[in-house]
Design an enzyme around this catalytic site. Sequence first.
Site, PDB file in Angstrom:
ATOM      1  N   ASN A  14       0.845  -1.196   0.000  1.00 25.63           N
ATOM      2  CA  ASN A  14       0.000   0.000   0.000  1.00 25.63           C
ATOM      3  C   ASN A  14       0.884   1.252   0.000  1.00 25.63           C
ATOM      4  OD1 ASN A  14      -2.335   1.547   0.138  1.00 25.63           O
ATOM      5  ND2 ASN A  14      -3.147   0.489   1.938  1.00 25.63           N
ATOM      6  N   PHE A  15       0.263   2.389  -0.208  1.00 24.86           N
ATOM      7  CA  PHE A  15       0.893   3.709  -0.089  1.00 24.86           C
ATOM      8  C   PHE A  15       2.071   3.921  -1.050  1.00 24.86           C
ATOM      9  CE2 PHE A  15      -0.796   2.680   4.247  1.00 24.86           C
ATOM     10  CZ  PHE A  15      -1.893   3.515   4.186  1.00 24.86           C
ATOM     11  N   LEU A  16       1.970   3.339  -2.251  1.00 20.13           N
ATOM     12  CA  LEU A  16       2.974   3.634  -3.279  1.00 20.13           C
ATOM     13  C   LEU A  16       2.795   5.086  -3.715  1.00 20.13           C
ATOM     14  CD1 LEU A  16       4.996   3.062  -5.597  1.00 20.13           C
ATOM     15  CD2 LEU A  16       3.061   2.177  -6.923  1.00 20.13           C
TER      16      LEU A  16
ATOM     17  N   THR B 186      -4.106  -3.199  -4.315  1.00 22.86           N
ATOM     18  CA  THR B 186      -5.245  -2.675  -5.068  1.00 22.86           C
ATOM     19  C   THR B 186      -4.802  -1.416  -5.803  1.00 22.86           C
ATOM     20  OG1 THR B 186      -5.930  -1.443  -3.104  1.00 22.86           O
ATOM     21  CG2 THR B 186      -7.096  -3.492  -3.544  1.00 22.86           C
TER      22      THR B 186
ATOM     23  N   LEU C 252      -6.853  -0.742   3.151  1.00 24.27           N
ATOM     24  CA  LEU C 252      -6.939   0.620   3.700  1.00 24.27           C
ATOM     25  C   LEU C 252      -6.580   1.664   2.650  1.00 24.27           C
ATOM     26  CD1 LEU C 252      -5.237  -0.113   7.114  1.00 24.27           C
ATOM     27  CD2 LEU C 252      -7.677   0.102   6.639  1.00 24.27           C
TER      28      LEU C 252
HETATM   29  C1  COA Z   1       1.547   5.689  -8.940  1.00 26.99           C
HETATM   30  C2  COA Z   1       2.872   6.438  -9.058  1.00 26.99           C
HETATM   31  C3  COA Z   1       3.767   6.049  -7.906  1.00 26.99           C
HETATM   32  C4  COA Z   1       3.510   6.024 -10.373  1.00 26.99           C
HETATM   33  O1  COA Z   1       4.685   6.777 -10.555  1.00 26.99           O
HETATM   34  P1  COA Z   1       4.988   7.504 -11.953  1.00 26.99           P
HETATM   35  O2  COA Z   1       6.139   8.388 -11.763  1.00 26.99           O
HETATM   36  O3  COA Z   1       3.704   8.098 -12.423  1.00 26.99           O
HETATM   37  O4  COA Z   1       5.343   6.301 -12.949  1.00 26.99           O
HETATM   38  P2  COA Z   1       6.778   5.667 -13.227  1.00 26.99           P
HETATM   39  O5  COA Z   1       7.392   6.343 -14.413  1.00 26.99           O
HETATM   40  O6  COA Z   1       7.613   5.666 -12.005  1.00 26.99           O
HETATM   41  O7  COA Z   1       6.387   4.176 -13.568  1.00 26.99           O
HETATM   42  C5  COA Z   1       5.475   3.826 -14.576  1.00 26.99           C
HETATM   43  C6  COA Z   1       5.183   2.356 -14.452  1.00 26.99           C
HETATM   44  O8  COA Z   1       4.587   2.115 -13.160  1.00 26.99           O
HETATM   45  C7  COA Z   1       3.380   1.405 -13.330  1.00 26.99           C
HETATM   46  N1  COA Z   1       2.437   1.844 -12.321  1.00 26.99           N
HETATM   47  C8  COA Z   1       1.858   3.041 -12.231  1.00 26.99           C
HETATM   48  N2  COA Z   1       1.017   3.061 -11.174  1.00 26.99           N
HETATM   49  C9  COA Z   1       1.086   1.860 -10.596  1.00 26.99           C
HETATM   50  C10 COA Z   1       0.429   1.277  -9.499  1.00 26.99           C
HETATM   51  N3  COA Z   1      -0.459   1.961  -8.773  1.00 26.99           N
HETATM   52  N4  COA Z   1       0.738   0.018  -9.165  1.00 26.99           N
HETATM   53  C11 COA Z   1       1.633  -0.669  -9.896  1.00 26.99           C
HETATM   54  N5  COA Z   1       2.275  -0.181 -10.972  1.00 26.99           N
HETATM   55  C12 COA Z   1       1.986   1.069 -11.317  1.00 26.99           C
HETATM   56  C13 COA Z   1       2.924   1.780 -14.734  1.00 26.99           C
HETATM   57  O9  COA Z   1       2.044   0.807 -15.226  1.00 26.99           O
HETATM   58  C14 COA Z   1       4.215   1.851 -15.482  1.00 26.99           C
HETATM   59  O10 COA Z   1       4.668   0.551 -15.801  1.00 26.99           O
HETATM   60  P3  COA Z   1       4.662  -0.022 -17.301  1.00 26.99           P
HETATM   61  O11 COA Z   1       5.397   0.962 -18.127  1.00 26.99           O
HETATM   62  O12 COA Z   1       5.329  -1.333 -17.149  1.00 26.99           O
HETATM   63  O13 COA Z   1       3.220  -0.110 -17.647  1.00 26.99           O
HETATM   64  C15 COA Z   1       2.662   7.984  -9.064  1.00 26.99           C
HETATM   65  O14 COA Z   1       1.929   8.344 -10.198  1.00 26.99           O
HETATM   66  C16 COA Z   1       1.933   8.475  -7.835  1.00 26.99           C
HETATM   67  O15 COA Z   1       2.529   8.653  -6.783  1.00 26.99           O
HETATM   68  N6  COA Z   1       0.604   8.705  -7.978  1.00 26.99           N
HETATM   69  C17 COA Z   1      -0.231   9.160  -6.886  1.00 26.99           C
HETATM   70  C18 COA Z   1      -0.412   8.073  -5.876  1.00 26.99           C
HETATM   71  C19 COA Z   1      -0.943   6.787  -6.459  1.00 26.99           C
HETATM   72  O16 COA Z   1      -1.781   6.769  -7.354  1.00 26.99           O
HETATM   73  N7  COA Z   1      -0.452   5.660  -5.910  1.00 26.99           N
HETATM   74  C20 COA Z   1      -0.854   4.344  -6.312  1.00 26.99           C
HETATM   75  C21 COA Z   1      -1.992   3.894  -5.526  1.00 26.99           C
HETATM   76  S1  COA Z   1      -2.494   2.311  -6.055  1.00 26.99           S
END
Ligand code: COA
Length: 407
Positions: free
Chosen positions: A122-124, A158, A407
Amino acid sequence: MGEEPPSEDGCIEPTKAIEDVRREPYPLPKDFEWSILDIDDPKQIKEVYDLLSLNYVEDDDAAFRFQYSAEFLEWALKPPGYFKEWHLGVRVSSNKKLVAFISGVPTTLRVRGNVFRASEINFLCVHKKLRSKRLAPVLIKEVTRQVHLQGIAQAIYTAGLVLPTPVSTCRYYHRSLNIPKLVDVKFTYVPRNMTLARMIRVYKTDTTPHLPGLREMEEKDIPQVADLFAQYMQRFNMAPIMTVGEIRHLFLSGRGNVEKPCEKYRRPKQVLWAYVVEEHRITDFFSFYSLPSTIINHPRHNLLEAAYLFYYASNVAFEPGVDESNKLKTRLVDLIGDALIIANQANFDVFNAVTLMDNVSFMDDLKFGAGDGLLNFYLYNWRTAPLAGVNAIGDVGAGRGVGVVML
Ligand SMILES: CC(C)(COP(=O)(O)OP(=O)(O)OC[C@H]1O[C@@H](n2cnc3c(N)ncnc32)[C@H](O)[C@@H]1OP(=O)(O)O)[C@@H](O)C(=O)NCCC(=O)NCCS
């Protein structure tokens, strides 16, 4: 994605022997370094809170952003037996600013007939200024390595996003409580055939709960709640298996400052509400948690107070033939109806629930409306046929595939 549903459940790749797990952390782009966050240190929880409150999940219109509180994070990230190495941050090497985070906590999952240890991820989150630099895949790989180092080979997570491959998809539903504010902040709107005044009347809840024997859960209830929970969760294809210690942590440790009297159904720093129904013994319980959202750019309001339905159970479910009758549904309408009353008294603006467990059965009666958000469930390194979420699958009713509340 695109594969036929698997005919048999099982892991996708064999579990790695710990000796075969990579020893060194995955490399980060230059100028960044890994940092294990110490969630016991209020300063470091505050750093995670600051990162998430400015950079975590927003709705499609960027009007609302989840604002998990520091107390919530402490509760969510430190269940019994947690591993500190699974609270993983990335810092800027020069000034040590926290710019990315991912976490896991250990859990035991049952998926259909199989039981295994897993990590709940969680909390990515990656700071807005560092997006699209492929930091997310490195965070995911590194937390996976840390999970393997504990001898655990499966995970559950999720996302709103569709990735390969959901085991289930659920929909968010919302039960409006504070109509004037929800309309004002454009969370909801007055339908064409209604007035604001009428809408307020329609969504008004009573001031005190109805069920005889309803009271806040206490320490002495834990053994009975644990038994009731374990038995009830067998209704669902996928569910956590919890120890008594995990039950205590989840339902009692988030109650806030218990020294202070609970005024108007809310204590300072409370994140979790748990109530039982006791008539000689405990027959039912419900719980919900507080997850507010920042209201972005609004002149009058800056916080949407949202309650989210968490776990519940009722022993009505154990009566023979219950799925063919309306008895359980009727009981859940009363039980979750009382949760709505308490949430409203505790000053929540909206009560949210996802189409999992038995939620679909009471959502209409309790005036929940469909949201536009979907929640996809994923299992890492575990194959299973799709689980009933927003839609029924075969003879498994909507929601009944999923008994895990994330969560
Ligand atoms: C989600 C987040 C961490 C992705 O980071 P980003 O800088 O946009 O994307 P990156 O360039 O680092 O990475 C892109 C890759 O991550 C994957 N990815 C993006 N969101 C993801 C997620 N929630 N879970 C798993 N993989 C994810 C993409 O599919 C892509 O992979 P691919 O090219 O193999 O398809 C960022 O957009 C973020 O912090 N968003 C707000 C919080 C959020 O939505 N968190 C996730 C909750 S589930």
